[in-house]
Design a protein around this motif. Structure first.
Motif, PDB file in Angstrom:
ATOM      1  N   UNK A   1       0.816  -1.209   0.000  1.00 56.21           N
ATOM      2  CA  UNK A   1       0.000   0.000   0.000  1.00 56.21           C
ATOM      3  C   UNK A   1       0.854   1.265   0.000  1.00 56.21           C
ATOM      4  N   UNK A   2       2.105   1.164   0.501  1.00 61.22           N
ATOM      5  CA  UNK A   2       2.965   2.334   0.613  1.00 61.22           C
ATOM      6  C   UNK A   2       4.408   1.969   0.307  1.00 61.22           C
ATOM      7  N   UNK A   3       5.168   2.939  -0.127  1.00 60.42           N
ATOM      8  CA  UNK A   3       6.612   2.779  -0.305  1.00 60.42           C
ATOM      9  C   UNK A   3       7.312   3.144   1.003  1.00 60.42           C
ATOM     10  N   UNK A   4       8.548   2.675   1.213  1.00 61.24           N
ATOM     11  CA  UNK A   4       9.289   3.063   2.422  1.00 61.24           C
ATOM     12  C   UNK A   4       9.409   4.583   2.588  1.00 61.24           C
ATOM     13  N   UNK A   5       9.570   5.298   1.491  1.00 61.97           N
ATOM     14  CA  UNK A   5       9.663   6.757   1.576  1.00 61.97           C
ATOM     15  C   UNK A   5       8.389   7.378   2.096  1.00 61.97           C
ATOM     16  N   UNK A   6       7.254   6.873   1.644  1.00 64.71           N
ATOM     17  CA  UNK A   6       5.968   7.403   2.104  1.00 64.71           C
ATOM     18  C   UNK A   6       5.735   7.051   3.575  1.00 64.71           C
ATOM     19  N   UNK A   7       6.258   5.910   4.014  1.00 65.63           N
ATOM     20  CA  UNK A   7       6.132   5.527   5.423  1.00 65.63           C
ATOM     21  C   UNK A   7       6.855   6.526   6.310  1.00 65.63           C
ATOM     22  N   UNK A   8       7.992   7.034   5.851  1.00 63.11           N
ATOM     23  CA  UNK A   8       8.714   8.052   6.621  1.00 63.11           C
ATOM     24  C   UNK A   8       7.867   9.316   6.765  1.00 63.11           C
ATOM     25  N   UNK A   9       7.134   9.677   5.719  1.00 70.28           N
ATOM     26  CA  UNK A   9       6.238  10.832   5.819  1.00 70.28           C
ATOM     27  C   UNK A   9       5.130  10.566   6.838  1.00 70.28           C
ATOM     28  N   UNK A  10       4.591   9.346   6.804  1.00 69.74           N
ATOM     29  CA  UNK A  10       3.512   8.988   7.738  1.00 69.74           C
ATOM     30  C   UNK A  10       4.011   8.996   9.176  1.00 69.74           C
ATOM     31  N   UNK A  11       5.274   8.640   9.387  1.00 74.42           N
ATOM     32  CA  UNK A  11       5.829   8.566  10.733  1.00 74.42           C
ATOM     33  C   UNK A  11       5.690   9.889  11.470  1.00 74.42           C
ATOM     34  N   UNK A  12       5.938  10.991  10.785  1.00 75.67           N
ATOM     35  CA  UNK A  12       5.800  12.309  11.420  1.00 75.67           C
ATOM     36  C   UNK A  12       4.360  12.532  11.871  1.00 75.67           C
ATOM     37  N   UNK A  13       3.399  12.177  11.023  1.00 76.89           N
ATOM     38  CA  UNK A  13       1.994  12.337  11.372  1.00 76.89           C
ATOM     39  C   UNK A  13       1.631  11.481  12.585  1.00 76.89           C
ATOM     40  N   UNK A  14       2.145  10.254  12.626  1.00 80.07           N
ATOM     41  CA  UNK A  14       1.842   9.344  13.731  1.00 80.07           C
ATOM     42  C   UNK A  14       2.397   9.884  15.046  1.00 80.07           C
TER      43      UNK A  14
END
Length: 294
Positions: free
Chosen positions: A60-73
């Motif tokens: 569903x996501x690339x590792x790069x996009x997961x890094x973006x999500x991490x800030x939101x989390x």
């Protein structure tokens, strides 16, 4: 008391330094958050890099996009955890002292509030980047267990959030004055190490179940299943531990020594249990929904 385990001599501070007259300290609790987030992040990235775990082998996501999500989390955890504590546990106090809401260093975080914050952060993230909401929720749920485990261990080291008095062989004599205030007990007061119960159930057991579901049972191919198991599993584990966990002081009174937030005739539920019930129900809903879509 039949047996008492001594509290280990571990300082809440790992080390401290003084710079320009100001003391800076690294505490176990802060380290638990940092390491928990890092471990959860790496676990989620490993899952995203394993195409066979996903429907049509499309993560569903690339590792790069997961890094973006991490800030939101992280933002969701901090804001949700703090506001949840304010609303669920100390609303009257903070309405009278609104500026203290910002004083995070004084303590006061709610897991249920943090969970709501993470859910909202992930939801808005998926809408902004047009991602599949349930699958992102599954990915986030997979990465939460390490932080839960380490956070509860840090609670134990800090000698906070201890349990009710017990005469079981593994009862622990916590060193704080509040923990030793047991009017019906002469001598040292041993309490349930409820922080360790939660670390075991919410961290190790639930985390192992989620990893098994993802890597062995293909749970990511049923969107919402992993998130549902996490919500129902955490809610059930926390509900059980609440029976031996010391209630929040603001709910305790002469007529309510068990600190029940909702009671009738001496029976009732703690605030933690009340907040767990909707978690379990929502979790079961997502589990059934995922299985029906199989």
């Amino acid at each position: 008391m039949n047996a008492i385990l001594s509290f280990p001599d571990i300082s809440p501070e790992i080390f401290s330094v003084t710079l320009f007259g100001t003391v800076f300290a690294l505490r176990w609790y802060a380290l638990a958050y940092i390491v928990g987030i890092l471990l959860g992040w790496r676990l989620v990235v490993a899952a995203a890099r394993t195409p066979r775990l996903w429907r049509n082998e499309q993560p569903v996501m690339t590792p790069g996009k997961i890094e973006d999500l991490l800030f939101w989390v992280i933002l969701g955890v901090i804001l949700g955890g703090r506001l949840g504590y304010v609303v669920f546990y100390q609303l009257g106090y903070y309405l009278s002292n609104p500026m203290r809401v910002l004083q995070l260093w004084e303590g006061g975080m709610s897991f249920h509030g943090g969970a709501i914050g993470v859910i909202l952060a992930a939801f808005f993230f998926t809408k902004r980047y047009k991602l599949e909401t349930l699958s992102v929720g599954d990915l986030v749920a997979l990465g939460l267990a390490p932080g839960l485990f380490l956070g509860r261990i840090a609670n134990f080291i800090n000698a906070e959030l201890w349990g009710r008095p017990t005469d079981l062989p593994w009862g622990v004599a916590f060193p704080t004055q509040a923990a030793q205030y047991c009017p019906d007990i002469v001598g040292l007061c041993a309490r349930h190490p409820s922080q360790l119960y939660e670390a075991l159930l919410e961290g190790l057991v639930l985390g192992a179940v989620l990893i098994w579901l993802v890597w062995r049972r293909g749970a990511f191919k049923l969107p919402g299943l992993v998130m549902g198991v996490f919500l129902a599993g955490y809610g059930a584990a926390r509900f059980m531990v609440e029976f031996v966990r010391q209630p929040d002081a603001q709910f305790v009174s002469d007529g309510n020594p068990l600190g029940l937030a909702l009671q009738s005739g001496g029976y009732g539920l703690t605030m933690g249990q009340l907040l767990c019930i909707p978690m379990v129900l929502v979790g079961l809903f997502f589990i059934l929904r995922a299985r029906r879509s199989a």
